[in-house]
Scaffold this motif. Sequence first.
Motif, PDB file in Angstrom:
ATOM      1  N   ARG A 230      -6.068   1.978 -11.579  1.00 55.15           N
ATOM      2  CA  ARG A 230      -5.423   2.456 -10.354  1.00 55.15           C
ATOM      3  C   ARG A 230      -4.326   3.471 -10.675  1.00 55.15           C
ATOM      4  O   ARG A 230      -4.161   4.474  -9.982  1.00 55.15           O
ATOM      5  CB  ARG A 230      -4.841   1.261  -9.598  1.00 55.15           C
ATOM      6  CG  ARG A 230      -4.285   1.567  -8.214  1.00 55.15           C
ATOM      7  CD  ARG A 230      -5.391   1.910  -7.224  1.00 55.15           C
ATOM      8  NE  ARG A 230      -6.463   0.937  -7.249  1.00 55.15           N
ATOM      9  CZ  ARG A 230      -6.431  -0.254  -6.644  1.00 55.15           C
ATOM     10  NH1 ARG A 230      -5.362  -0.613  -5.966  1.00 55.15           N
ATOM     11  NH2 ARG A 230      -7.468  -1.061  -6.687  1.00 55.15           N
ATOM     12  N   SER A 231      -3.588   3.224 -11.735  1.00 55.59           N
ATOM     13  CA  SER A 231      -2.528   4.144 -12.137  1.00 55.59           C
ATOM     14  C   SER A 231      -3.107   5.503 -12.519  1.00 55.59           C
ATOM     15  O   SER A 231      -2.548   6.551 -12.182  1.00 55.59           O
ATOM     16  CB  SER A 231      -1.740   3.560 -13.314  1.00 55.59           C
ATOM     17  OG  SER A 231      -0.713   4.433 -13.720  1.00 55.59           O
TER      18      SER A 231
ATOM     19  N   SER B 157       0.841  -1.195   0.000  1.00 50.46           N
ATOM     20  CA  SER B 157       0.000   0.000   0.000  1.00 50.46           C
ATOM     21  C   SER B 157       0.875   1.243   0.000  1.00 50.46           C
ATOM     22  O   SER B 157       1.810   1.357   0.795  1.00 50.46           O
ATOM     23  CB  SER B 157      -0.919  -0.002   1.229  1.00 50.46           C
ATOM     24  OG  SER B 157      -1.749   1.137   1.235  1.00 50.46           O
TER      25      SER B 157
ATOM     26  N   LEU C 130      -5.816   6.785 -11.331  1.00 45.15           N
ATOM     27  CA  LEU C 130      -6.227   7.415 -10.073  1.00 45.15           C
ATOM     28  C   LEU C 130      -5.039   8.079  -9.393  1.00 45.15           C
ATOM     29  O   LEU C 130      -5.138   9.208  -8.888  1.00 45.15           O
ATOM     30  CB  LEU C 130      -6.848   6.356  -9.158  1.00 45.15           C
ATOM     31  CG  LEU C 130      -7.386   6.826  -7.803  1.00 45.15           C
ATOM     32  CD1 LEU C 130      -8.538   7.791  -7.993  1.00 45.15           C
ATOM     33  CD2 LEU C 130      -7.835   5.629  -6.966  1.00 45.15           C
ATOM     34  N   TYR C 131      -3.903   7.401  -9.393  1.00 44.35           N
ATOM     35  CA  TYR C 131      -2.704   7.961  -8.766  1.00 44.35           C
ATOM     36  C   TYR C 131      -2.176   9.159  -9.550  1.00 44.35           C
ATOM     37  O   TYR C 131      -1.668  10.116  -8.968  1.00 44.35           O
ATOM     38  CB  TYR C 131      -1.622   6.881  -8.650  1.00 44.35           C
ATOM     39  CG  TYR C 131      -1.680   6.118  -7.349  1.00 44.35           C
ATOM     40  CD1 TYR C 131      -0.643   6.187  -6.435  1.00 44.35           C
ATOM     41  CD2 TYR C 131      -2.780   5.334  -7.026  1.00 44.35           C
ATOM     42  CE1 TYR C 131      -0.695   5.494  -5.232  1.00 44.35           C
ATOM     43  CE2 TYR C 131      -2.847   4.636  -5.835  1.00 44.35           C
ATOM     44  CZ  TYR C 131      -1.803   4.717  -4.935  1.00 44.35           C
ATOM     45  OH  TYR C 131      -1.865   4.041  -3.746  1.00 44.35           O
TER      46      TYR C 131
ATOM     47  N   SER D 197      -8.323  -1.353  -0.917  1.00 40.91           N
ATOM     48  CA  SER D 197      -8.812  -1.562  -2.280  1.00 40.91           C
ATOM     49  C   SER D 197      -8.404  -0.441  -3.220  1.00 40.91           C
ATOM     50  O   SER D 197      -8.450  -0.597  -4.437  1.00 40.91           O
ATOM     51  CB  SER D 197     -10.344  -1.679  -2.269  1.00 40.91           C
ATOM     52  OG  SER D 197     -10.931  -0.484  -1.777  1.00 40.91           O
ATOM     53  N   ALA D 198      -8.005   0.700  -2.663  1.00 36.59           N
ATOM     54  CA  ALA D 198      -7.656   1.849  -3.505  1.00 36.59           C
ATOM     55  C   ALA D 198      -6.197   2.257  -3.385  1.00 36.59           C
ATOM     56  O   ALA D 198      -5.687   2.975  -4.242  1.00 36.59           O
ATOM     57  CB  ALA D 198      -8.546   3.044  -3.147  1.00 36.59           C
ATOM     58  N   ASP D 199      -5.512   1.808  -2.331  1.00 35.05           N
ATOM     59  CA  ASP D 199      -4.140   2.252  -2.091  1.00 35.05           C
ATOM     60  C   ASP D 199      -3.087   1.230  -2.499  1.00 35.05           C
ATOM     61  O   ASP D 199      -1.901   1.532  -2.478  1.00 35.05           O
ATOM     62  CB  ASP D 199      -3.944   2.586  -0.605  1.00 35.05           C
ATOM     63  CG  ASP D 199      -4.783   3.782  -0.167  1.00 35.05           C
ATOM     64  OD1 ASP D 199      -5.062   4.633  -1.027  1.00 35.05           O
ATOM     65  OD2 ASP D 199      -5.156   3.853   1.010  1.00 35.05           O
TER      66      ASP D 199
ATOM     67  N   VAL E 128      -0.770  -1.032  -4.869  1.00 43.61           N
ATOM     68  CA  VAL E 128      -0.198  -0.747  -6.189  1.00 43.61           C
ATOM     69  C   VAL E 128       0.362  -1.992  -6.872  1.00 43.61           C
ATOM     70  O   VAL E 128       0.770  -1.919  -8.033  1.00 43.61           O
ATOM     71  CB  VAL E 128       0.920   0.315  -6.068  1.00 43.61           C
ATOM     72  CG1 VAL E 128       0.366   1.614  -5.518  1.00 43.61           C
ATOM     73  CG2 VAL E 128       2.068  -0.184  -5.188  1.00 43.61           C
TER      74      VAL E 128
ATOM     75  N   GLU F 131      -7.238  -3.454 -14.113  1.00 44.17           N
ATOM     76  CA  GLU F 131      -7.296  -2.919 -12.751  1.00 44.17           C
ATOM     77  C   GLU F 131      -6.083  -2.040 -12.454  1.00 44.17           C
ATOM     78  O   GLU F 131      -6.207  -0.975 -11.841  1.00 44.17           O
ATOM     79  CB  GLU F 131      -7.367  -4.067 -11.745  1.00 44.17           C
ATOM     80  CG  GLU F 131      -8.685  -4.834 -11.780  1.00 44.17           C
ATOM     81  CD  GLU F 131      -8.657  -6.064 -10.889  1.00 44.17           C
ATOM     82  OE1 GLU F 131      -7.565  -6.394 -10.362  1.00 44.17           O
ATOM     83  OE2 GLU F 131      -9.717  -6.696 -10.712  1.00 44.17           O
ATOM     84  N   THR F 132      -4.913  -2.483 -12.899  1.00 39.34           N
ATOM     85  CA  THR F 132      -3.698  -1.702 -12.665  1.00 39.34           C
ATOM     86  C   THR F 132      -3.750  -0.379 -13.416  1.00 39.34           C
ATOM     87  O   THR F 132      -3.349   0.667 -12.889  1.00 39.34           O
ATOM     88  CB  THR F 132      -2.455  -2.497 -13.101  1.00 39.34           C
ATOM     89  OG1 THR F 132      -2.414  -3.742 -12.392  1.00 39.34           O
ATOM     90  CG2 THR F 132      -1.180  -1.723 -12.806  1.00 39.34           C
TER      91      THR F 132
END
Length: 449
Positions: A385-386, A299, A388-389, A310-312, A314, A381-382
């Motif tokens: 998430r990327s 995380s 989002l970051y 679920s959001a942090d 990587v 999914e990655t």
Amino acid sequence: MVRISSNYMVQRYQKDLNALDYTKTKLMEQGDGSKLHRPSDNSVDYSRYLRYDVNEGENNRYQESVKAGISWMASTQTALSGMEDIQKTFKAKTIQGANDDKDEKGGDWPAIAREMKAGIEQIISLGNTQLGDRYIFSGQADLRQPFAMSSEADLKQRGVSKTLDDRQSAFFSNASDKDSADFLHQMLSLNGDDGNTYYLNTLTGKVYTKEFVQEGYKDMIAKGYKTEAEANAAGETTFVGNVPAAIKGSTFIKDNFKNTGEVTTAGSGWSAAVNGTTVRFSTVRQQIVTYSGDMRYISMVKQNGSTEPSADTVNKTGMDIFGRDLFDDKNSGNDPSGTAMVNNMLTVYAKTKACDAHWLSSDGVTLADVANQVTLQAHTETGARSGLYTDMKDILTNHQENITRDITNVSGTDVAELATKMMQQQTIMSMSLSMGARILPLSLVDYLR
């Protein structure tokens, strides 16, 4: 009386002169650009400054965390993209093998098998991708190389599963449930001493003939039965026997297979009588890939507040990129192997090497397709998430600018104002010294001069 008045005037003058010098010194301190050097300078502004300074420190840590997370996910996406390309080629080769009606010597089997093997080896290499000295798919055990493949000189006996297609899985709806592997609906393949192949539903214990699972169920659908349960309720016979030990909640799979699908010692000697026929596990001799990482996530927190796993997180683990199957899903009782799909690909390779076009057509193509779906899901999914970051990186940058402005407003020096005050103080100091020299009474030293 004159002496007292004179002394008082001197003391008062010296006090005022010291006050002017103190004020000048305080102004000179601000020459470094900050008007706050100690709480006593301005207690209210200093309190605000400390709060802003803490916010700046937190924001800097989040920025570093987000930067590291983006870098980690970029490496992950590159590796997963490479795997997907190989899996697409692998599926195409599987279809080519399934459609090859030539014999072992006259067809393209050897060339297809070699390309499959090379692709699998490249996937394993990508699975061992490092960022610095850390393996990106090893979970939190990121200093250990995650994937290793057994030697071709030491082939293992792995169980063979029957992978149902969409129509079959709809009819045999009780062959999988919420605890089964994603994308896969499987039964266990059995060899009978009568020379026939049978399939075992490991959730109900029912045993079916190969012919019924492949073609016979279509007759039931033609009669209007959408599922096996409907056919059984109407009095139709769909199975030939039962294996009582193989039901949901049992350890049947765990007792006879490792989580990689390799047959255990107990599994090697297992047999059961089904309707007068002795059945044993169908196996294939192949290489096995094992996973040495763990299934824990890394995380990299990107904002204040409660943690959001679920959001942090990587990273992706072996289970994320290679999924689970009949031998290591929740129903099996085994822990996740982290190598399910790549071992299934090795099964496809072994069947291709054996020129088993029928199996490739009925099972191999589906397995190759599912392997790609699992990796694609991890990649998607990655990527999300990327993104989002990346958005959070912009937010934190803007937040940093706001904090810097607040710190400047509360602690920064107005240079123009400071210069004006310094000139005023210097002028007042010069005037005070000049006036003092004129009005202060002469001392004995003055007379001696």
